[in-house]
Design a protein around this motif. Sequence first.
Motif, PDB file in Angstrom:
ATOM      1  N   UNK A   1       0.837  -1.207   0.000  1.00 15.68           N
ATOM      2  CA  UNK A   1       0.000   0.000   0.000  1.00 15.68           C
ATOM      3  C   UNK A   1       0.867   1.251   0.000  1.00 15.68           C
ATOM      4  N   UNK A   2       1.969   1.212   0.729  1.00 12.12           N
ATOM      5  CA  UNK A   2       2.871   2.367   0.758  1.00 12.12           C
ATOM      6  C   UNK A   2       3.584   2.547  -0.578  1.00 12.12           C
ATOM      7  N   UNK A   3       3.882   1.430  -1.228  1.00  8.41           N
ATOM      8  CA  UNK A   3       4.626   1.489  -2.484  1.00  8.41           C
ATOM      9  C   UNK A   3       3.749   1.828  -3.683  1.00  8.41           C
ATOM     10  N   UNK A   4       2.435   1.606  -3.580  1.00 11.31           N
ATOM     11  CA  UNK A   4       1.535   1.814  -4.713  1.00 11.31           C
ATOM     12  C   UNK A   4       0.384   2.755  -4.360  1.00 11.31           C
ATOM     13  N   UNK A   5       0.669   4.001  -3.987  1.00 13.59           N
ATOM     14  CA  UNK A   5      -0.407   4.915  -3.566  1.00 13.59           C
ATOM     15  C   UNK A   5      -1.445   5.178  -4.661  1.00 13.59           C
ATOM     16  N   UNK A   6      -1.071   4.977  -5.919  1.00 14.31           N
ATOM     17  CA  UNK A   6      -2.021   5.247  -7.006  1.00 14.31           C
ATOM     18  C   UNK A   6      -3.174   4.246  -7.057  1.00 14.31           C
ATOM     19  N   UNK A   7      -3.042   3.099  -6.388  1.00 15.37           N
ATOM     20  CA  UNK A   7      -4.134   2.121  -6.365  1.00 15.37           C
ATOM     21  C   UNK A   7      -4.613   1.856  -4.933  1.00 15.37           C
TER      22      UNK A   7
ATOM     23  N   UNK B   1      -5.759  -1.858  -1.059  1.00 13.55           N
ATOM     24  CA  UNK B   1      -5.581  -1.549  -2.474  1.00 13.55           C
ATOM     25  C   UNK B   1      -6.883  -1.874  -3.191  1.00 13.55           C
ATOM     26  N   UNK B   2      -7.110  -1.240  -4.327  1.00 13.80           N
ATOM     27  CA  UNK B   2      -8.335  -1.459  -5.085  1.00 13.80           C
ATOM     28  C   UNK B   2      -8.318  -2.862  -5.699  1.00 13.80           C
ATOM     29  N   UNK B   3      -9.197  -3.754  -5.253  1.00 16.88           N
ATOM     30  CA  UNK B   3      -9.200  -5.125  -5.773  1.00 16.88           C
ATOM     31  C   UNK B   3      -9.570  -5.218  -7.251  1.00 16.88           C
ATOM     32  N   UNK B   4     -10.168  -4.163  -7.801  1.00 21.61           N
ATOM     33  CA  UNK B   4     -10.522  -4.177  -9.225  1.00 21.61           C
ATOM     34  C   UNK B   4      -9.321  -3.876 -10.108  1.00 21.61           C
ATOM     35  N   UNK B   5      -8.289  -3.311  -9.539  1.00 22.05           N
ATOM     36  CA  UNK B   5      -7.103  -2.946 -10.301  1.00 22.05           C
ATOM     37  C   UNK B   5      -6.144  -4.138 -10.321  1.00 22.05           C
ATOM     38  N   UNK B   6      -5.939  -4.706 -11.484  1.00 18.15           N
ATOM     39  CA  UNK B   6      -5.104  -5.912 -11.581  1.00 18.15           C
ATOM     40  C   UNK B   6      -3.669  -5.686 -11.128  1.00 18.15           C
TER      41      UNK B   6
ATOM     42  N   UNK C   1      -8.144 -12.025   3.197  1.00 19.56           N
ATOM     43  CA  UNK C   1      -8.563 -10.655   2.848  1.00 19.56           C
ATOM     44  C   UNK C   1      -8.849 -10.526   1.356  1.00 19.56           C
ATOM     45  N   UNK C   2      -9.419 -11.569   0.773  1.00 21.73           N
ATOM     46  CA  UNK C   2      -9.809 -11.538  -0.631  1.00 21.73           C
ATOM     47  C   UNK C   2     -11.194 -10.904  -0.674  1.00 21.73           C
ATOM     48  N   UNK C   3     -11.195  -9.590  -0.516  1.00 16.36           N
ATOM     49  CA  UNK C   3     -12.472  -8.886  -0.418  1.00 16.36           C
ATOM     50  C   UNK C   3     -12.251  -7.387  -0.534  1.00 16.36           C
ATOM     51  N   UNK C   4     -13.347  -6.683  -0.619  1.00 10.61           N
ATOM     52  CA  UNK C   4     -13.326  -5.233  -0.521  1.00 10.61           C
ATOM     53  C   UNK C   4     -13.383  -4.866   0.959  1.00 10.61           C
ATOM     54  N   UNK C   5     -12.909  -3.687   1.318  1.00 11.87           N
ATOM     55  CA  UNK C   5     -13.005  -3.272   2.718  1.00 11.87           C
ATOM     56  C   UNK C   5     -14.468  -3.194   3.143  1.00 11.87           C
ATOM     57  N   UNK C   6     -14.743  -3.557   4.382  1.00 11.39           N
ATOM     58  CA  UNK C   6     -16.121  -3.504   4.876  1.00 11.39           C
ATOM     59  C   UNK C   6     -16.421  -2.174   5.548  1.00 11.39           C
ATOM     60  N   UNK C   7     -15.641  -1.188   5.233  1.00 11.87           N
ATOM     61  CA  UNK C   7     -15.813   0.165   5.765  1.00 11.87           C
ATOM     62  C   UNK C   7     -16.637   0.979   4.775  1.00 11.87           C
ATOM     63  N   UNK C   8     -17.676   1.618   5.257  1.00 12.77           N
ATOM     64  CA  UNK C   8     -18.526   2.415   4.389  1.00 12.77           C
ATOM     65  C   UNK C   8     -17.961   3.828   4.225  1.00 12.77           C
ATOM     66  N   UNK C   9     -18.331   4.474   3.129  1.00 17.05           N
ATOM     67  CA  UNK C   9     -17.921   5.846   2.885  1.00 17.05           C
ATOM     68  C   UNK C   9     -16.617   5.989   2.126  1.00 17.05           C
ATOM     69  N   UNK C  10     -16.028   4.891   1.671  1.00 17.73           N
ATOM     70  CA  UNK C  10     -14.784   4.984   0.902  1.00 17.73           C
ATOM     71  C   UNK C  10     -15.084   5.506  -0.496  1.00 17.73           C
ATOM     72  N   UNK C  11     -14.144   6.219  -1.047  1.00 22.75           N
ATOM     73  CA  UNK C  11     -14.292   6.747  -2.396  1.00 22.75           C
ATOM     74  C   UNK C  11     -13.448   5.886  -3.329  1.00 22.75           C
ATOM     75  N   UNK C  12     -14.124   5.276  -4.291  1.00 22.44           N
ATOM     76  CA  UNK C  12     -13.462   4.407  -5.255  1.00 22.44           C
ATOM     77  C   UNK C  12     -13.224   5.162  -6.552  1.00 22.44           C
ATOM     78  N   UNK C  13     -12.317   4.658  -7.373  1.00 20.94           N
ATOM     79  CA  UNK C  13     -12.018   5.307  -8.648  1.00 20.94           C
ATOM     80  C   UNK C  13     -13.198   5.215  -9.612  1.00 20.94           C
ATOM     81  N   UNK C  14     -14.035   4.215  -9.438  1.00 21.44           N
ATOM     82  CA  UNK C  14     -15.266   4.081 -10.218  1.00 21.44           C
ATOM     83  C   UNK C  14     -16.307   3.429  -9.321  1.00 21.44           C
ATOM     84  N   UNK C  15     -17.522   3.398  -9.789  1.00 24.46           N
ATOM     85  CA  UNK C  15     -18.619   2.881  -8.980  1.00 24.46           C
ATOM     86  C   UNK C  15     -18.358   1.444  -8.535  1.00 24.46           C
TER      87      UNK C  15
END
Length: 142
Positions: A26-32, A39-44, A69-83
């Motif tokens: 996460x520290x090395x790849x701030x763009x995802x 990290x965004x699980x949709x981003x390969x 942790x093969x999942x999206x975060x269960x925290x609400x209110x996160x802003x994703x790059x797309x819907x």
Amino acid sequence: MVDVAVVTQGEAVLPSGECHPVTLRARARPEIKLAGDWLDPRDERSWEYPLALAEEACLLGFDEIQFDYVRFPDKHGLIFSSSATEESRTEAITSFLQSAREALIPYNVHIAADIFGYVLWNGNDTDIGQKLHHVLDSVDIV
């Protein structure tokens, strides 16, 4: 998004703490990065490290790869790059697990995925991208 545990003769080895691969990635790849160490699980690109680590473990002789942790975060209110819809979340998690299966076929290992317990009785993805029947189609052990 994903932790990788390797198992040999029934004993799991999982790194932790500040040197945990998820934290470092996460520290090395701030763009995802989404939030915290997620990290965004949709981003390969977020799949590269756990898949490479799994392959390395296979080369070292481990006979099971467990993805946690093969999942999206269960925290609400996160802003994703797309819907982040139920369909897009489920597709991301399923695609990662299917990619892992394909990459690990040459090593003849068992593939496991940790999932939330309530996925067993919820009809939707519980906002984390896990649907039992999709996960079961992609791994040997849940």
